[in-house]
Design an enzyme around this catalytic site. Structure first.
Site, PDB file in Angstrom:
ATOM      1  CE1 TYR A   1       0.315   1.192  14.887  1.00 30.45           C
ATOM      2  CE2 TYR A   1      -0.356   1.399  17.183  1.00 30.45           C
ATOM      3  CZ  TYR A   1      -0.552   0.884  15.915  1.00 30.45           C
ATOM      4  OH  TYR A   1      -1.642   0.069  15.662  1.00 30.45           O
TER       5      TYR A   1
ATOM      6  CB  VAL B   1      -1.009   0.049   1.185  1.00 35.83           C
ATOM      7  CG1 VAL B   1      -2.078  -1.025   1.051  1.00 35.83           C
ATOM      8  CG2 VAL B   1      -0.308  -0.026   2.530  1.00 35.83           C
TER       9      VAL B   1
ATOM     10  CB  THR C   1      -2.242 -10.136  15.122  1.00 34.54           C
ATOM     11  OG1 THR C   1      -1.618  -8.892  15.472  1.00 34.54           O
ATOM     12  CG2 THR C   1      -3.751 -10.018  15.311  1.00 34.54           C
TER      13      THR C   1
HETATM   14  N1  LIG Z   1      -2.736  -6.252  17.033  1.00 37.11           N
HETATM   15  C1  LIG Z   1      -3.115  -5.215  17.731  1.00 37.11           C
HETATM   16  O1  LIG Z   1      -2.965  -5.194  18.976  1.00 37.11           O
HETATM   17  C2  LIG Z   1      -3.770  -4.035  17.055  1.00 37.11           C
HETATM   18  C3  LIG Z   1      -4.462  -3.124  17.859  1.00 37.11           C
HETATM   19  C4  LIG Z   1      -5.070  -2.031  17.267  1.00 37.11           C
HETATM   20  C5  LIG Z   1      -4.994  -1.857  15.905  1.00 37.11           C
HETATM   21  N2  LIG Z   1      -4.305  -2.744  15.131  1.00 37.11           N
HETATM   22  C6  LIG Z   1      -4.240  -2.483  13.686  1.00 37.11           C
HETATM   23  O2  LIG Z   1      -4.799  -3.586  13.003  1.00 37.11           O
HETATM   24  C7  LIG Z   1      -4.283  -3.632  11.670  1.00 37.11           C
HETATM   25  C8  LIG Z   1      -3.868  -5.069  11.365  1.00 37.11           C
HETATM   26  O3  LIG Z   1      -2.838  -5.452  12.240  1.00 37.11           O
HETATM   27  P1  LIG Z   1      -2.717  -6.933  12.842  1.00 37.11           P
HETATM   28  O4  LIG Z   1      -2.808  -6.822  14.305  1.00 37.11           O
HETATM   29  O5  LIG Z   1      -3.618  -7.840  12.136  1.00 37.11           O
HETATM   30  O6  LIG Z   1      -1.185  -7.231  12.509  1.00 37.11           O
HETATM   31  P2  LIG Z   1      -0.493  -8.361  11.595  1.00 37.11           P
HETATM   32  O7  LIG Z   1      -0.914  -9.713  12.013  1.00 37.11           O
HETATM   33  O8  LIG Z   1       0.965  -8.020  11.617  1.00 37.11           O
HETATM   34  O9  LIG Z   1      -1.080  -8.075  10.137  1.00 37.11           O
HETATM   35  C9  LIG Z   1      -0.749  -6.892   9.431  1.00 37.11           C
HETATM   36  C10 LIG Z   1      -1.203  -7.027   7.995  1.00 37.11           C
HETATM   37  O10 LIG Z   1      -0.886  -5.799   7.315  1.00 37.11           O
HETATM   38  C11 LIG Z   1      -0.195  -6.121   6.130  1.00 37.11           C
HETATM   39  N3  LIG Z   1       0.741  -5.061   5.751  1.00 37.11           N
HETATM   40  C12 LIG Z   1       1.716  -4.497   6.513  1.00 37.11           C
HETATM   41  N4  LIG Z   1       2.385  -3.596   5.778  1.00 37.11           N
HETATM   42  C13 LIG Z   1       1.823  -3.599   4.536  1.00 37.11           C
HETATM   43  C14 LIG Z   1       2.072  -2.902   3.326  1.00 37.11           C
HETATM   44  N5  LIG Z   1       3.062  -2.000   3.233  1.00 37.11           N
HETATM   45  N6  LIG Z   1       1.292  -3.158   2.247  1.00 37.11           N
HETATM   46  C15 LIG Z   1       0.299  -4.076   2.309  1.00 37.11           C
HETATM   47  N7  LIG Z   1       0.015  -4.772   3.425  1.00 37.11           N
HETATM   48  C16 LIG Z   1       0.774  -4.530   4.512  1.00 37.11           C
HETATM   49  C17 LIG Z   1       0.527  -7.437   6.398  1.00 37.11           C
HETATM   50  O11 LIG Z   1       0.716  -8.156   5.194  1.00 37.11           O
HETATM   51  P3  LIG Z   1       2.105  -8.376   4.431  1.00 37.11           P
HETATM   52  O12 LIG Z   1       3.188  -8.350   5.458  1.00 37.11           O
HETATM   53  O13 LIG Z   1       1.924  -9.697   3.751  1.00 37.11           O
HETATM   54  O14 LIG Z   1       2.155  -7.240   3.446  1.00 37.11           O
HETATM   55  C18 LIG Z   1      -0.490  -8.155   7.280  1.00 37.11           C
HETATM   56  O15 LIG Z   1      -1.432  -8.841   6.470  1.00 37.11           O
HETATM   57  C19 LIG Z   1      -3.149  -2.612  11.628  1.00 37.11           C
HETATM   58  O16 LIG Z   1      -3.614  -1.440  10.990  1.00 37.11           O
HETATM   59  C20 LIG Z   1      -2.855  -2.351  13.094  1.00 37.11           C
HETATM   60  O17 LIG Z   1      -2.307  -1.082  13.299  1.00 37.11           O
HETATM   61  C21 LIG Z   1      -3.701  -3.840  15.675  1.00 37.11           C
END
Ligand SMILES: NC(=O)c1ccc[n+]([C@@H]2O[C@H](COP(=O)([O-])OP(=O)(O)OC[C@H]3O[C@@H](n4cnc5c(N)ncnc54)[C@H](OP(=O)(O)O)[C@@H]3O)[C@@H](O)[C@H]2O)c1
Length: 259
Positions: free
Chosen positions: A157, A65, A192
């Protein structure tokens, strides 16, 4: 009532975590999917799983992205193929490091800003005009409680998720008079790959983030996203904040005897 059957949902960052769980939740309701991320093999196995289990149409795309031209080319292709999404889930995102601001690594800052803010902007800017033209659509951002309250060493962040909160509100304000809805689902701690990415592959340290309490699972967040997307068209759920029961704000976390 299932209002999602036959809808097309575009999810960024669908190769893991919350994005993958959202793909599963939407597929289970009969929605067709446009899934993207950088790790293509993960998308391929998810496509196999979802087409087999739910018989929905799943198109996958290797997409970073942060690559503005790549995002624009992808959306142009969707236009030509007549496969524009009804729902866009801006999920792709990451955190890097947990360092006081004055010790922060600039390349990690750039990665977070380029992904969490600029990537979300590129995708939204490419898709929303088509939603406006059709006077129909729903954009759902995955924000964070980090966009409400700054925590120590969260600095950049936090700033990216504050930006997502501002953009959620800004897009809503600018889209008044259309039937395009904009929502944000803002989770607390979710187990995650997020922490492993934050700590640059240090699994042991990542594991400590989730010790002694029951964090949210990616599926819990996907349930909420699904609920927001399934609301009737005249209902626009602006923001949903969801914490694990053991966490009441970014500072108040009960680490005791849990599962
Ligand atoms: N886990 C938490 O505690 C938490 C809490 C609040 C909000 N969030 C938010 O939730 C969202 C998802 O995070 P998650 O917890 O599911 O983490 P995750 O398991 O690390 O998944 C992150 C996803 O984002 C993708 N990604 C990262 N950089 C990218 C890029 N440059 N282009 C395209 N895809 C990209 C990764 O895919 P690839 O590496 O294959 O590209 C992966 O599928 C994020 O926006 C995060 O900030 C997470």
């Amino acid at each position: 009532m299932n209002r999602l059957r036959g809808k097309r949902v575009l999810i960024t960052g669908a190769s893991a975590g919350i994005g993958r769980a959202c793909a599963r939740a939407f597929a289970a309701s009969g929605a067709d999917l446009l899934l993207s991320a950088r790790r293509f093999p993960n998308l391929e196995s998810l496509r196999r799983e979802l087409t087999l289990e739910h018989g929905v149409d799943v198109a996958i795309e290797r997409l970073d992205v942060r690559d503005r031209a790549g995002v624009e080319t992808y959306v142009a292709k969707l236009v030509v193929e007549n496969r524009l999404p009804d729902i866009l889930v801006n999920n792709a995102g990451l955190s890097r490091d947990l360092l006081p601001f004055h010790e922060g690594k600039v390349e990690g800052w750039e990665e977070m800003i380029d992904t969490n803010v600029k990537g979300l902007l590129y995708m939204s800017r490419a898709i929303i005009p088509h939603m406006v033209a059709r006077d129909q659509g729903h954009v759902i951002h995955i924000g964070s409680v980090a966009g409400d309250t700054v925590y120590p060493a969260g600095n950049v962040y936090n700033a990216t998720k504050f930006a997502v909160r501002a953009l959620n509100e800004g897009m809503n304000v600018d889209l008044v008079g259309t039937r395009v809805r904009v929502s944000s689902v803002d989770p607390g701690l979710v187990e995650t790959e997020f922490s492993e990415v934050r700590f640059r592959g240090d699994r042991e340290r990542a594991q400590t983030v989730y010790e002694g309490y029951t964090p949210l699972r990616a599926e819990d967040v996907a349930d909420v996203v699904h609920h927001v997307a399934n609301a009737p068209e005249h209902v626009n759920i602006h923001r949903t904040v969801v914490y694990p029961t053991d966490q009441r704000n970014p500072y108040i976390l009960h680490r005791g005897d849990s599962e």
